[in-house]
Design a protein around this motif. Structure first.
Motif, PDB file in Angstrom:
ATOM      1  N   ARG A  59      -5.355 -10.250  -6.085  1.00  0.00           N
ATOM      2  CA  ARG A  59      -4.130  -9.693  -6.661  1.00  0.00           C
ATOM      3  C   ARG A  59      -3.232  -9.166  -5.541  1.00  0.00           C
ATOM      4  N   VAL A  60      -1.937  -9.390  -5.709  1.00  0.00           N
ATOM      5  CA  VAL A  60      -0.955  -8.984  -4.693  1.00  0.00           C
ATOM      6  C   VAL A  60       0.100  -8.116  -5.365  1.00  0.00           C
ATOM      7  N   ARG A  61       0.498  -7.058  -4.640  1.00  0.00           N
ATOM      8  CA  ARG A  61       1.548  -6.165  -5.154  1.00  0.00           C
ATOM      9  C   ARG A  61       2.903  -6.835  -4.985  1.00  0.00           C
ATOM     10  N   SER A  62       3.620  -6.974  -6.096  1.00  0.00           N
ATOM     11  CA  SER A  62       4.933  -7.605  -6.057  1.00  0.00           C
ATOM     12  C   SER A  62       5.988  -6.621  -5.552  1.00  0.00           C
ATOM     13  N   ARG A  63       7.164  -7.156  -5.327  1.00  0.00           N
ATOM     14  CA  ARG A  63       8.275  -6.333  -4.852  1.00  0.00           C
ATOM     15  C   ARG A  63       8.590  -5.201  -5.814  1.00  0.00           C
ATOM     16  N   ASP A  64       8.369  -5.436  -7.132  1.00  0.00           N
ATOM     17  CA  ASP A  64       8.676  -4.401  -8.129  1.00  0.00           C
ATOM     18  C   ASP A  64       7.503  -3.446  -8.363  1.00  0.00           C
ATOM     19  N   GLY A  65       6.420  -3.607  -7.591  1.00  0.00           N
ATOM     20  CA  GLY A  65       5.286  -2.695  -7.687  1.00  0.00           C
ATOM     21  C   GLY A  65       4.191  -3.135  -8.630  1.00  0.00           C
ATOM     22  N   THR A  66       4.377  -4.219  -9.379  1.00  0.00           N
ATOM     23  CA  THR A  66       3.334  -4.707 -10.283  1.00  0.00           C
ATOM     24  C   THR A  66       2.338  -5.574  -9.510  1.00  0.00           C
TER      25      THR A  66
ATOM     26  N   SER B 277       7.422 -12.570   2.254  1.00  0.00           N
ATOM     27  CA  SER B 277       8.309 -11.422   2.156  1.00  0.00           C
ATOM     28  C   SER B 277       8.982 -11.371   0.792  1.00  0.00           C
ATOM     29  N   ALA B 278       9.285 -12.564   0.215  1.00  0.00           N
ATOM     30  CA  ALA B 278       9.982 -12.600  -1.075  1.00  0.00           C
ATOM     31  C   ALA B 278       9.116 -12.045  -2.195  1.00  0.00           C
ATOM     32  N   ILE B 279       7.810 -12.307  -2.170  1.00  0.00           N
ATOM     33  CA  ILE B 279       6.976 -11.846  -3.283  1.00  0.00           C
ATOM     34  C   ILE B 279       6.468 -10.425  -3.072  1.00  0.00           C
ATOM     35  N   THR B 280       6.333  -9.986  -1.826  1.00  0.00           N
ATOM     36  CA  THR B 280       5.751  -8.663  -1.577  1.00  0.00           C
ATOM     37  C   THR B 280       6.774  -7.613  -1.182  1.00  0.00           C
ATOM     38  N   GLY B 281       7.928  -8.072  -0.664  1.00  0.00           N
ATOM     39  CA  GLY B 281       8.915  -7.125  -0.172  1.00  0.00           C
ATOM     40  C   GLY B 281       8.587  -6.576   1.207  1.00  0.00           C
TER      41      GLY B 281
END
Length: 624
Positions: A323-330, A277-281
């Motif tokens: 590749r994984v979408r981060s909380r900030d969208g990158t 949850s922390a890395i993906t939101g």
């Protein structure tokens, strides 16, 4: 003769006490065995108190269950002595076995001694009985009771120092409890009571039946309390160790910039996953089941789900990258590794995995590849552009050769004609030598630049046959130098590009023959040894000139040569060898002593390295 009998309720209670004491002793004995660090004597003392005190309590509850038409009391001193004997011999037995680390010899010595001590406790307790009558014993039955005591004690020690779970421990406690009770009631069966008119208790302190019941109950509750206290303290210790271990584990995950997650046996993400949850939101509702795949890059999601599903079915370690979408969208690159956690039956209980952020590494690799490609293009362009004027120089040199002939004819008879012709020829030879040298250098640069774009074709190689063929090709030069080239017959095979391998070892054998010491017979050997589970180290050793220590670091540099320059060469052979070795996923090292010889160690993978097969492709960091 006095008619006797037993109270069934108290008999059942005595057996229950024996089982409880046995279970407590087995549990504490297991802690003795498992306490790899820290003092063991508290657990030895606890096990001795539990088993010895439990057997003592069981004995006197059994005595209370013994009904007869006579008034009974108990000598206090002998009653206490029987308790001391029970605890002492039990503790000594446990201590001896702990000292011998639970081996069979230690158990076979301590078990009989403990059994004799328990039998001594029983008959000391019987001797404490005071009643208006006489006790006599049947020696055969007494012997049987002692055998039962020895067997029970030996079994108790053996079970206490074996690996077992709760159910196995409970079954063992029941077996041992019934054995202890059997010993007691067998000893009681050996006794015969004959009534007399009076009983004398003069000069001794006695316990009445009611007081004895109170003392036995107190002892039993004390054993229960100490066992619970010991278990509670040990549970706190285990909990602290688990917390410390978990803290170290989480710190290790953070140190490698990883995120820990767990899935159920079917591969679905369940429960709280704070790392994911922390890395993906994603919220818990979003990542539940296969919802985590929504955070994976669209180009990677299909392969990620398919490979994960196949891994779960195959019950093997999962290794992947996506590749994984981060909380900030990158989008960030992650290397994944997950292992199945098995229960006692061998079934998968859950999956534990780690996502490690490798974005910066992949970016650095991309920059490095781009720089390498740029350097290769630059080298190619420079070499190509240098060759154009060099061709013109070579052409004009040919014209000067023709002009020299014309000048010789025109100056025929002139007193300086011979000198001028000689000077002209010498100048032309210098120009031609410089042009040829420049041509060789440009060819070397072009060759090395092309290696970066070279594609390798791996195949199964019989290294003994490949190297023997290379040695046969060098036979003429070796015989001319008076040298032997010996190839080991047991060289292991590898999977690699044949041409690259032939170029690597062909250069090394050629150098070994070229730089032999003429003062002694030459000897060149090729051997191999294991370099870990995935590599083979091939050693090419000679007894030649050797290389001075100051030159060790420079032998692989382009256009650098060391030692006496009495052999033809441009200083590109070892640089080419090193480039080829690295291209197929290996490494090369050198060991040399001046005047004694040189050894080149070439370590190659058993299987073809993916990075070497196609330099345009990167090797996944998450490779097993």
């Amino acid at each position: 003769m006095v008619h006797t009998g037993f109270n069934p309720a108290l008999v059942a209670l005595s057996i229950g006490l024996a089982i409880f004491a046995s279970y407590t002793a087995l549990d504490l004995g297991a802690r003795v065995r498992d306490s790899a660090s820290g003092p063991r004597w508290p657990w030895v003392a606890g096990a001795a108190l539990a088993l010895g005190g439990g057997i003592w309590s069981m004995h006197f509850v059994g005595m209370l269950a013994f009904e007869m038409a006579l008034h009974a009391a108990y000598d206090l001193g002998l009653t206490v002595l029987s308790l001391v004997i029970a605890i002492a011999v039990t503790g000594a037995g446990f201590a001896w076995v702990v000292r011998r680390r639970g081996d069979r010899a230690g158990i076979l010595i301590a078990g009989p001694l403990m059994g004799l001590g328990i039998a001594g406790m029983h008959y000391t307790g019987m001797a404490a009985l005071r009643l208006p009558g006489h006790l006599t014993y049947s020696l055969p039955i007494v012997g049987v009771s002692i055998v039962i005591a020895v067997t029970a004690a030996t079994a108790a020690l053996w079970l206490a120092f074996r690996q077992h779970g709760v159910w196995q421990k409970l079954v063992a406690a029941c077996v041992m409890g019934f054995a202890v009770a059997g010993m007691h009631y067998c000893g009681m069966a050996a006794a015969t009571v004959t009534a007399t008119e009076t009983a004398s208790h003069a000069g001794m302190t006695v316990l009445e039946q009611q007081n004895l019941a109170v003392y036995v109950a107190g002892t039993t509750f004390l054993i229960l309390f100490l066992a619970m206290l010991a278990s509670s303290l040990d549970q706190q210790r285990v909990q602290q160790e688990l917390q410390a271990s978990e803290g170290r584990f989480r710190a290790a995950i953070e140190a490698v910039r990883g995120v820990l997650w767990t899935n159920d046996a079917a591969g679905r993400m369940v429960g709280e996953q704070p790392g994911w949850s922390a890395i993906t939101g994603q919220s818990r509702a979003q990542y539940q089941g296969y919802g985590w795949a929504d955070a994976v890059h669209p180009d990677d999601v299909k392969e990620s789900v398919e490979t994960w599903t196949e891994t779960v079915k195959a019950r093997r370690t999962y290794v992947h990258e996506h590749r994984v979408r981060s909380r900030d969208g990158t989008w960030r690159h992650y290397a994944i590794r997950a292992v199945p956690v098995l229960d006692a039956r061998g079934a998968i209980r859950e999956w534990v995995g780690v996502h490690t952020d490798i974005t910066e590494q992949r970016m650095a690799e991309a920059d490095l590849r781009e720089s390498n490609e740029e350097i290769q293009r630059y080298a190619y362009i420079v070499s190509h552009d240098l060759r154009s004027p060099l061709v013109n120089v070579m052409g004009f040199t040919s014209e000067l050769e023709a002009t020299r002939a014309e000048m010789r004819t025109a100056l025929q008879g002139h007193p300086e004609a011979e000198r001028l012709d000689t000077d002209f020829g010498e100048a032309l030879s210098f120009v031609k030598a410089a042009v040829n040298r420049m041509e060789a250098l440009i060819a070397a640069i072009l060759k090395l630049s092309r290696e970066g774009r070279r594609h390798f074709t791996p195949e199964d190689l019989d290294m003994a046959a490949v190297l023997q063929a290379l040695a046969d090709a060098q036979r003429h030069q070796a015989e001319a130098a008076g040298a032997q080239v010996l190839i080991a017959h047991d060289l292991p095979g590898i999977v690699a590009d044949r041409l690259a391998v032939e170029q690597i070892f062909g250069n090394l054998l050629d150098n070994a023959v070229k730089y032999l010491d003429p003062s002694r017979p030459g000897r060149i050997t090729v051997t191999a040894r294991s370099a870990g589970p995935r590599g083979i180290c091939f050693s090419v050793a000679d007894n030649g000139r050797g290389i001075a220590p100051r030159d060790h670091a420079r032998v692989f540099e382009l256009f650098r040569r060391s030692g006496l320059q009495d052999r033809p060469g441009e200083g590109i052979g070892l640089a080419h060898v090193k480039a080829l070795v690295r291209s197929i996923g290996g490494r090369i090292e050198m060991r040399s002593t001046l005047g004694e010889g040189t050894t080149f160690d070439v370590t190659l993978p058993c299987r073809a390295a993916k990075a070497g097969l196609d330099p345009a492709e990167r090797a996944p960091l998450a490779a097993e």
